[in-house]
Every structure is written in C-alpha cells, then in structure tokens.
Scaffold this motif. Structure first.
Motif, PDB file in Angstrom:
ATOM      1  N   GLU A  16     -53.056  24.796  -5.959  1.00 44.60           N
ATOM      2  CA  GLU A  16     -53.601  25.702  -6.973  1.00 44.60           C
ATOM      3  C   GLU A  16     -52.863  25.549  -8.288  1.00 44.60           C
ATOM      4  OE1 GLU A  16     -53.397  29.609  -5.395  1.00 44.60           O
ATOM      5  OE2 GLU A  16     -55.071  29.334  -3.986  1.00 44.60           O
ATOM      6  N   GLN A  17     -51.539  25.401  -8.194  1.00 45.61           N
ATOM      7  CA  GLN A  17     -50.737  25.229  -9.398  1.00 45.61           C
ATOM      8  C   GLN A  17     -51.072  23.921 -10.089  1.00 45.61           C
ATOM      9  OE1 GLN A  17     -46.533  25.537  -8.686  1.00 45.61           O
ATOM     10  NE2 GLN A  17     -45.989  25.271 -10.840  1.00 45.61           N
ATOM     11  N   SER A  18     -51.287  22.893  -9.291  1.00 46.02           N
ATOM     12  CA  SER A  18     -51.634  21.586  -9.853  1.00 46.02           C
ATOM     13  C   SER A  18     -53.007  21.642 -10.522  1.00 46.02           C
ATOM     14  CB  SER A  18     -51.633  20.542  -8.738  1.00 46.02           C
ATOM     15  OG  SER A  18     -52.038  19.276  -9.237  1.00 46.02           O
ATOM     16  N   ASP A  19     -53.941  22.345  -9.872  1.00 48.99           N
ATOM     17  CA  ASP A  19     -55.288  22.468 -10.453  1.00 48.99           C
ATOM     18  C   ASP A  19     -55.237  23.250 -11.766  1.00 48.99           C
ATOM     19  OD1 ASP A  19     -56.261  21.095  -8.297  1.00 48.99           O
ATOM     20  OD2 ASP A  19     -56.970  22.876  -7.222  1.00 48.99           O
ATOM     21  N   ALA A  20     -54.432  24.311 -11.809  1.00 48.90           N
ATOM     22  CA  ALA A  20     -54.314  25.116 -13.022  1.00 48.90           C
ATOM     23  C   ALA A  20     -53.727  24.300 -14.162  1.00 48.90           C
ATOM     24  CB  ALA A  20     -53.444  26.343 -12.749  1.00 48.90           C
ATOM     25  N   GLU A  21     -52.732  23.478 -13.849  1.00 46.30           N
ATOM     26  CA  GLU A  21     -52.125  22.636 -14.883  1.00 46.30           C
ATOM     27  C   GLU A  21     -53.126  21.606 -15.401  1.00 46.30           C
ATOM     28  OE1 GLU A  21     -48.730  21.026 -12.954  1.00 46.30           O
ATOM     29  OE2 GLU A  21     -47.517  22.854 -13.154  1.00 46.30           O
ATOM     30  N   ARG A  23     -56.415  21.982 -15.437  1.00 48.24           N
ATOM     31  CA  ARG A  23     -57.388  22.694 -16.269  1.00 48.24           C
ATOM     32  C   ARG A  23     -56.816  22.993 -17.647  1.00 48.24           C
ATOM     33  NH1 ARG A  23     -58.307  25.557 -11.454  1.00 48.24           N
ATOM     34  NH2 ARG A  23     -57.111  27.342 -12.236  1.00 48.24           N
ATOM     35  N   ARG A  24     -55.537  23.345 -17.697  1.00 54.36           N
ATOM     36  CA  ARG A  24     -54.915  23.636 -18.995  1.00 54.36           C
ATOM     37  C   ARG A  24     -54.845  22.380 -19.857  1.00 54.36           C
ATOM     38  NH1 ARG A  24     -52.355  27.521 -21.540  1.00 54.36           N
ATOM     39  NH2 ARG A  24     -52.601  28.922 -19.773  1.00 54.36           N
ATOM     40  N   ARG A  25     -54.514  21.238 -19.230  1.00 59.01           N
ATOM     41  CA  ARG A  25     -54.465  19.984 -19.998  1.00 59.01           C
ATOM     42  C   ARG A  25     -55.840  19.663 -20.574  1.00 59.01           C
ATOM     43  NH1 ARG A  25     -51.088  18.248 -15.698  1.00 59.01           N
ATOM     44  NH2 ARG A  25     -52.877  17.239 -14.688  1.00 59.01           N
ATOM     45  N   ASP A  26     -56.869  19.849 -19.755  1.00 62.49           N
ATOM     46  CA  ASP A  26     -58.229  19.587 -20.236  1.00 62.49           C
ATOM     47  C   ASP A  26     -58.609  20.577 -21.342  1.00 62.49           C
ATOM     48  OD1 ASP A  26     -58.440  17.548 -18.418  1.00 62.49           O
ATOM     49  OD2 ASP A  26     -59.529  18.733 -16.918  1.00 62.49           O
ATOM     50  N   ILE A  28     -56.627  22.042 -23.454  1.00 62.47           N
ATOM     51  CA  ILE A  28     -55.921  21.685 -24.684  1.00 62.47           C
ATOM     52  C   ILE A  28     -56.602  20.506 -25.374  1.00 62.47           C
ATOM     53  CG2 ILE A  28     -53.756  20.733 -25.591  1.00 62.47           C
ATOM     54  CD1 ILE A  28     -52.296  22.451 -23.500  1.00 62.47           C
ATOM     55  N   GLU A  29     -57.132  19.592 -24.577  1.00 63.40           N
ATOM     56  CA  GLU A  29     -57.858  18.457 -25.160  1.00 63.40           C
ATOM     57  C   GLU A  29     -59.108  18.941 -25.896  1.00 63.40           C
ATOM     58  OE1 GLU A  29     -58.727  15.462 -22.307  1.00 63.40           O
ATOM     59  OE2 GLU A  29     -56.606  15.043 -21.828  1.00 63.40           O
ATOM     60  N   PHE A  30     -59.833  19.880 -25.284  1.00 59.57           N
ATOM     61  CA  PHE A  30     -61.018  20.440 -25.958  1.00 59.57           C
ATOM     62  C   PHE A  30     -60.614  21.196 -27.223  1.00 59.57           C
ATOM     63  CE2 PHE A  30     -63.176  20.137 -21.707  1.00 59.57           C
ATOM     64  CZ  PHE A  30     -64.207  19.305 -22.113  1.00 59.57           C
ATOM     65  N   LYS A  31     -59.496  21.896 -27.153  1.00 58.01           N
ATOM     66  CA  LYS A  31     -59.008  22.621 -28.332  1.00 58.01           C
ATOM     67  C   LYS A  31     -58.673  21.658 -29.466  1.00 58.01           C
ATOM     68  CE  LYS A  31     -54.846  23.673 -28.862  1.00 58.01           C
ATOM     69  NZ  LYS A  31     -53.640  23.123 -29.551  1.00 58.01           N
ATOM     70  N   ASP A  32     -58.015  20.559 -29.127  1.00 61.00           N
ATOM     71  CA  ASP A  32     -57.676  19.558 -30.141  1.00 61.00           C
ATOM     72  C   ASP A  32     -58.925  18.944 -30.766  1.00 61.00           C
ATOM     73  OD1 ASP A  32     -55.010  20.032 -29.659  1.00 61.00           O
ATOM     74  OD2 ASP A  32     -54.763  18.340 -28.272  1.00 61.00           O
ATOM     75  N   LEU A  56     -62.213  26.852 -19.227  1.00 57.51           N
ATOM     76  CA  LEU A  56     -61.187  26.277 -18.348  1.00 57.51           C
ATOM     77  C   LEU A  56     -59.928  27.130 -18.277  1.00 57.51           C
ATOM     78  CD1 LEU A  56     -61.511  22.548 -19.450  1.00 57.51           C
ATOM     79  CD2 LEU A  56     -62.114  23.470 -17.200  1.00 57.51           C
ATOM     80  N   CYS A  57     -59.626  27.799 -19.394  1.00 62.23           N
ATOM     81  CA  CYS A  57     -58.381  28.581 -19.479  1.00 62.23           C
ATOM     82  C   CYS A  57     -58.610  29.746 -20.430  1.00 62.23           C
ATOM     83  CB  CYS A  57     -57.257  27.670 -19.969  1.00 62.23           C
ATOM     84  SG  CYS A  57     -55.641  28.468 -20.009  1.00 62.23           S
TER      85      CYS A  57
END
Length: 220
Positions: A16-21, A23-26, A28-32, A56-57
């Motif tokens: 779950e922690q890995s999935d959350a990380e 999703r956050r990386r993805d 941040i990419e959309f935010k950028d 995603l977040c």
C-alpha cells in the motif's frame, strides 16, 4: 499462524505504501505538466492536468491552489474559491490560496469576504506590501459604500427642546368639557338608483324571475 498473518500484514502495508508513493509520483508529473501549460496560458488544459493529479492524490494543497489560479484566470470565480478553500483546509499557511480567494471574492463584489481573506493573507505575510495595499483598497471601498448608505437613509428631524408628548386620556363624564359642540354643515348627495335584478340576470345569467319590459317597436 500468528507469525504468518503478521507477516502478510506487513507485506500488504508495504505494498500500500509503495502504491501510494507511485500515485504521488504520477500526481507530481501531472502537476508539472499543468505548470508548463499555465506558462503558455493554456489554462483549460492545465486544469485537466491538475484534476488528474488530484484524482491520484487529493491531500496536496498545491494541486488545489494551482487549479484555483487557473479558474481565476478563466473568470470562474466560484470554482476558484472552492479550490482555494480546499487548499487552505489542507494547508492553513498557504498564503497564495488566501490571495487567490481574496481576488475571486473581490471580482464577485463580495468585499467583506474579500477583506477577511486579505486579513488572513496579511497575517501570514505581514511585510508583504501587496497584501497591505490590497487590504487598504478593499477597506476603503467598504467605508465609502457604508457612507453612501448612511446618506441614503431617512433622517428624521429632532424634536424642539420645548416639545412635549401627551398621552390620550379617556376622562369620565363629570370631568369632560361642558362647552357645546360646534355645528358642522353637511351636504348630502342623492343616492344612485339600484340596478334592476333583471339587468343583473342578463349580466350574470341568473334567474330571479324579474323582467324588464321591452320597448315597443314598429314591425314595419
């Protein structure tokens, strides 16, 4: 069995922690990507990118604050206020969100709410000259509006210092004035003749039994 279930629980937790990380990386990419589109002033497209990031977040105030700015640029002030408010809930120290909400309220003519947001922005940035100028501008406009309202209100003149108020008193018969009443001439008007029932029958279709004689006419 206990050790096995505990081991599986740790595995699920790490997953779950890995999935959350991820999703956050993805996110941040959309935010950028959204930030890059804002620089090109492609705000509609940027909103889609920030929305994907939020899906995603949804616990990052920056995503909401950035989308709030896009709505502001598109003059969608209510949407801008909603996103700025959500960003503030996630991060009460987001001065940009207070600023964006202030601008949106001001554009909608809701000066009292704009002043409140500006006050909160100023509390976070007391040395920011833009915040000070904005506060003075909105405050002065509210003051001028209130002055105009005061001028439009009905102002009653004050009573003279010698004026007295008296209550109505019903005196008993033996204390009433003995002076005779004054005669007042009255002109009577002749009452109009009532409308015959037969005429009313014709108007309303009733049947009272009364008839109006028809005028005689020459058959020739």
């Amino acid at each position: 069995d206990f050790c096995l279930s505990r081991g599986l629980g740790d595995v699920y937790k790490r997953q779950e922690q890995s999935d959350a990380e991820a999703r956050r990386r993805d996110a941040i990419e959309f935010k950028d990507k959204g930030n890059a589109l804002v620089k090109k002033k492609e705000h509609e497209a940027a909103i889609k990118m920030y929305t994907r990031a939020i899906e995603l977040c949804d616990d990052d105030s920056v995503f909401f604050s950035n989308r709030s700015q896009c709505y502001l640029s598109l003059e969608k002030y209510r949407e801008s206020i909603d996103d700025a408010t959500r960003a503030i809930e996630l991060d009460p120290k987001s001065s940009k969100s207070f600023y964006r909400r202030m601008v949106a309220y001001e554009k909608l003519g809701e000066d009292y709410k704009a002043l409140q947001s500006c006050r909160q922005w100023l509390d976070l940035a007391p040395e920011d000259q833009s915040a000070k100028n904005s506060y003075d501008r909105i405050h002065n406009r509210i003051s001028e509006t209130e002055k105009k309202k005061d001028k439009e209100k009905i102002r009653w003149s004050r009573l003279d210092s010698k004026a007295k108020t008296s209550e109505f008193v019903m005196r008993p018969a033996h204390l009433r004035s003995k002076r005779p009443l004054k005669k007042v001439s009255v002109n009577l008007r002749k009452a109009a003749s009532p409308i015959p029932e037969a005429v009313i029958d014709r108007i309303f279709g009733n049947n009272t039994g009364e008839t109006v004689p028809e005028p005689e006419t020459n058959s020739k």
